[in-house]
Design an enzyme around this catalytic site. Structure first.
Site, PDB file in Angstrom:
ATOM      1  N   ASP A  98     -50.135  -9.904-134.708  1.00 41.93           N
ATOM      2  CA  ASP A  98     -50.151 -11.040-133.820  1.00 41.93           C
ATOM      3  C   ASP A  98     -51.070 -10.688-132.651  1.00 41.93           C
ATOM      4  O   ASP A  98     -51.356  -9.510-132.405  1.00 41.93           O
ATOM      5  CB  ASP A  98     -48.724 -11.361-133.331  1.00 41.93           C
ATOM      6  CG  ASP A  98     -48.629 -12.782-132.765  1.00 41.93           C
ATOM      7  OD1 ASP A  98     -47.519 -13.177-132.392  1.00 41.93           O
ATOM      8  OD2 ASP A  98     -49.664 -13.469-132.699  1.00 41.93           O
ATOM      9  N   SER A  99     -51.514 -11.703-131.916  1.00 43.59           N
ATOM     10  CA  SER A  99     -52.563 -11.467-130.910  1.00 43.59           C
ATOM     11  C   SER A  99     -52.016 -10.918-129.605  1.00 43.59           C
ATOM     12  O   SER A  99     -52.775 -10.394-128.791  1.00 43.59           O
ATOM     13  CB  SER A  99     -53.283 -12.791-130.614  1.00 43.59           C
ATOM     14  OG  SER A  99     -52.301 -13.808-130.402  1.00 43.59           O
ATOM     15  N   GLY A 101     -50.330 -12.629-127.140  1.00 44.99           N
ATOM     16  CA  GLY A 101     -50.041 -13.614-126.088  1.00 44.99           C
ATOM     17  C   GLY A 101     -48.595 -14.033-126.059  1.00 44.99           C
ATOM     18  O   GLY A 101     -47.961 -14.079-125.006  1.00 44.99           O
ATOM     19  N   ASP A 272     -43.004 -14.714-140.893  1.00 48.56           N
ATOM     20  CA  ASP A 272     -42.545 -13.453-140.300  1.00 48.56           C
ATOM     21  C   ASP A 272     -41.349 -13.766-139.419  1.00 48.56           C
ATOM     22  O   ASP A 272     -41.294 -14.849-138.810  1.00 48.56           O
ATOM     23  CB  ASP A 272     -43.655 -12.804-139.460  1.00 48.56           C
ATOM     24  CG  ASP A 272     -43.606 -13.293-138.009  1.00 48.56           C
ATOM     25  OD1 ASP A 272     -44.170 -14.392-137.758  1.00 48.56           O
ATOM     26  OD2 ASP A 272     -42.993 -12.617-137.162  1.00 48.56           O
TER      27      ASP A 272
HETATM   28  N1  LIG Z   1     -49.198 -15.855-131.416  1.00 52.61           N
HETATM   29  C1  LIG Z   1     -48.072 -16.562-131.595  1.00 52.61           C
HETATM   30  N2  LIG Z   1     -46.943 -15.940-132.012  1.00 52.61           N
HETATM   31  C2  LIG Z   1     -45.795 -16.701-132.144  1.00 52.61           C
HETATM   32  C3  LIG Z   1     -44.588 -16.053-132.496  1.00 52.61           C
HETATM   33  C4  LIG Z   1     -44.521 -14.549-132.765  1.00 52.61           C
HETATM   34  C5  LIG Z   1     -44.461 -14.309-134.262  1.00 52.61           C
HETATM   35  N3  LIG Z   1     -43.939 -12.961-134.569  1.00 52.61           N
HETATM   36  C6  LIG Z   1     -44.786 -11.884-134.115  1.00 52.61           C
HETATM   37  C7  LIG Z   1     -44.214 -10.540-134.446  1.00 52.61           C
HETATM   38  C8  LIG Z   1     -45.164  -9.468-134.016  1.00 52.61           C
HETATM   39  C9  LIG Z   1     -44.315  -8.390-133.417  1.00 52.61           C
HETATM   40  C10 LIG Z   1     -43.039  -9.013-133.005  1.00 52.61           C
HETATM   41  C11 LIG Z   1     -42.890 -10.290-133.781  1.00 52.61           C
HETATM   42  C12 LIG Z   1     -43.428 -16.825-132.594  1.00 52.61           C
HETATM   43  N4  LIG Z   1     -42.135 -16.473-132.833  1.00 52.61           N
HETATM   44  C13 LIG Z   1     -41.433 -17.623-132.763  1.00 52.61           C
HETATM   45  N5  LIG Z   1     -40.110 -17.707-132.879  1.00 52.61           N
HETATM   46  C14 LIG Z   1     -39.279 -16.510-133.014  1.00 52.61           C
HETATM   47  C15 LIG Z   1     -37.848 -17.034-133.011  1.00 52.61           C
HETATM   48  C16 LIG Z   1     -36.893 -15.931-133.134  1.00 52.61           C
HETATM   49  C17 LIG Z   1     -36.532 -15.179-132.008  1.00 52.61           C
HETATM   50  C18 LIG Z   1     -35.614 -14.155-132.159  1.00 52.61           C
HETATM   51  C19 LIG Z   1     -35.059 -13.881-133.407  1.00 52.61           C
HETATM   52  C20 LIG Z   1     -35.441 -14.640-134.518  1.00 52.61           C
HETATM   53  C21 LIG Z   1     -36.363 -15.655-134.384  1.00 52.61           C
HETATM   54  N6  LIG Z   1     -42.206 -18.689-132.502  1.00 52.61           N
HETATM   55  C22 LIG Z   1     -43.456 -18.212-132.384  1.00 52.61           C
HETATM   56  C23 LIG Z   1     -44.655 -18.857-132.056  1.00 52.61           C
HETATM   57  C24 LIG Z   1     -45.816 -18.092-131.917  1.00 52.61           C
HETATM   58  C25 LIG Z   1     -47.055 -18.712-131.505  1.00 52.61           C
HETATM   59  O1  LIG Z   1     -47.141 -19.929-131.267  1.00 52.61           O
HETATM   60  N7  LIG Z   1     -48.135 -17.907-131.345  1.00 52.61           N
END
Ligand SMILES: Nc1nc2c(CCNCC3CCCC3)c3[nH]c(NCCc4ccccc4)nc3cc2c(=O)[nH]1
Length: 378
Positions: A98-99, A101, A272
């Site tokens: 992931d980037s 941000g 993911d």
């Molecule tokens: N760039 C970017 N990343 C997003 C992420 C992170 C995705 N996992 C990244 C991994 C890289 C390392 C960590 C994760 C998201 N994660 C979630 N929901 C998680 C909801 C959740 C929270 C806690 C427990 C279960 C679900 N929505 C997301 C939207 C975005 C987004 O728009 N842009």
């Protein structure tokens, strides 16, 4: 089985469809990713409580790395000097990063976002850092990432439409800058991220603008951020027709087993989520009988395994009584076994979906899977 040998370039093939659901594979130099795919999260260069070999054996073809964490510790340049993330963590398959941000906005206390990037203080040692679209792509390159995500701004829901639009337009500008910074890297890919919150017109505008950049794949971001599942599913339905069918769709941060079934049904290829690994560390088991909380006293003398039909030793060879004991005793082995069970269940669910789509029985598979969850004790 169609030949799924690694290829020198990045290629996606749809082998079969069933309604909007698709099954196929992404082939890359480092390996093949069978879709629909669930990608275990490996935040700090490890899928927590798992050996890399175990993650591979339970069926995962690709794992996630985390730009935000790894740029802070051990550092992107240091990771490159150490041979890159694959060598460092002994994972020889593809890695998606992931980037950063999203993680900055959710983890770093002090941060400032402007048109040129985000300035923040490390949640580890308080040092100041700057992340621009170019620096995010540079870090992902230094890590050795195979699929790199654009830097974007994800707005939590509910949010005013003006804020959603502002973030969506900023993310589009950053997508162009990331594409320029990424350049041409054969065998690797940079994915754009569709934003637009819960506003259909903004979602469509975001998707169409990203598709004009002719990227190798498209993520649907800005979801699983507090909205009801129905809203998430409606946004997938809104965006899907505007994304090219011959390129992968990645729904970020999703989700529960039910989220996965309903999103694959609507045309998503990649997922993911920290759910299976985080839940495992908290004593929660995902099984085909539903979710089981091993902290609960009712398991104290239950000699049954979690799932005698599972190929995963954690699900088949240990009694619930033992898992209950480990969880109540806060033993490390409890986290290990439940993480192993949960990831194995998620991969079995994805394998089941892939087969069901190939055989044109996806909706039956989904209904039977949900019916199985009802059988878990109350
Ligand atoms: N760039 C970017 N990343 C997003 C992420 C992170 C995705 N996992 C990244 C991994 C890289 C390392 C960590 C994760 C998201 N994660 C979630 N929901 C998680 C909801 C959740 C929270 C806690 C427990 C279960 C679900 N929505 C997301 C939207 C975005 C987004 O728009 N842009």
């Amino acid at each position: 089985m169609t030949d799924h040998h690694p290829t020198p370039d990045f290629r996606f093939r749809v082998d079969a469809t069933d309604g909007q659901a698709r099954t196929g594979a992404i082939t890359m130099p480092r390996g093949v990713v069978r879709t629909p795919a669930f990608m275990p999260v490996g935040t700090a260069a490890t899928v927590k409580a798992m050996y890399a070999d175990q993650v591979r054996e339970l069926g995962a073809d690709i794992v996630l790395g985390n730009t935000y964490h790894l740029m802070l510790r051990p550092g992107a340049e240091r990771m490159a000097r150490l041979g890159g993330l694959h060598h460092f963590m002994r994972w020889d398959g593809p890695i998606l990063t992931d980037s950063g941000g999203f993680q900055v906005m959710s983890l770093s206390a002090l941060r400032k976002l402007d048109a040129d990037g985000v300035t923040f203080r490390s949640h580890i040692d308080g040092t100041a850092h700057r992340m621009s679209p170019e620096r995010s792509i540079e870090i992902q390159g230094l890590l050795g990432s195979d699929i790199q995500m654009q830097l974007d701004e994800c707005v939590r829901l509910p949010a005013p439409p003006e804020a959603i639009e502002k973030a969506m337009r900023l993310s589009l500008r950053w997508a162009e800058r990331c594409r320029t910074a990424f350049g041409e890297q054969p065998g690797k890919a940079m994915f754009g991220i569709v934003q637009g919150g819960d506003v259909p017109d903004l979602r469509v505008a975001s998707a169409r603008a990203l598709v004009d950049l002719d990227l190798k794949g498209y993520a649907i971001g800005g979801l699983a951020v507090g909205e009801p599942q129905a809203v998430m599913l409606a946004m997938i339905e809104t965006v899907e027709p505007h994304l090219p069918a011959h390129k992968p769709r990645y729904l970020m941060g999703v989700g529960t087993p039910d989220d996965l079934l309903r999103s694959v049904e609507r045309g998503v290829d990649m997922f993911d989520c920290v759910m299976p690994t985080r839940a495992g560390r908290h004593g929660l088991a995902y099984t085909r009988h539903g979710r089981i909380n091993l902290r609960n006293a009712r398991h104290a003398e239950d000699t049954r395994p979690l799932d005698e039909a599972s190929a995963c030793p954690a699900a088949r060879d240990y009694s619930r009584a033992y898992l209950h004991h480990l969880v109540r005793s806060d033993e490390i082995l409890g986290m290990m076994l439940l993480t192993w069970n949960n990831l194995a269940y998620y991969q079995d669910l994805m394998a089941g979906m892939r087969a069901a789509i190939r055989e044109g029985r996806f909706l039956t598979f989904a209904a039977e899977t949900r019916a199985g969850w009802e059988r878990a004790e109350a």
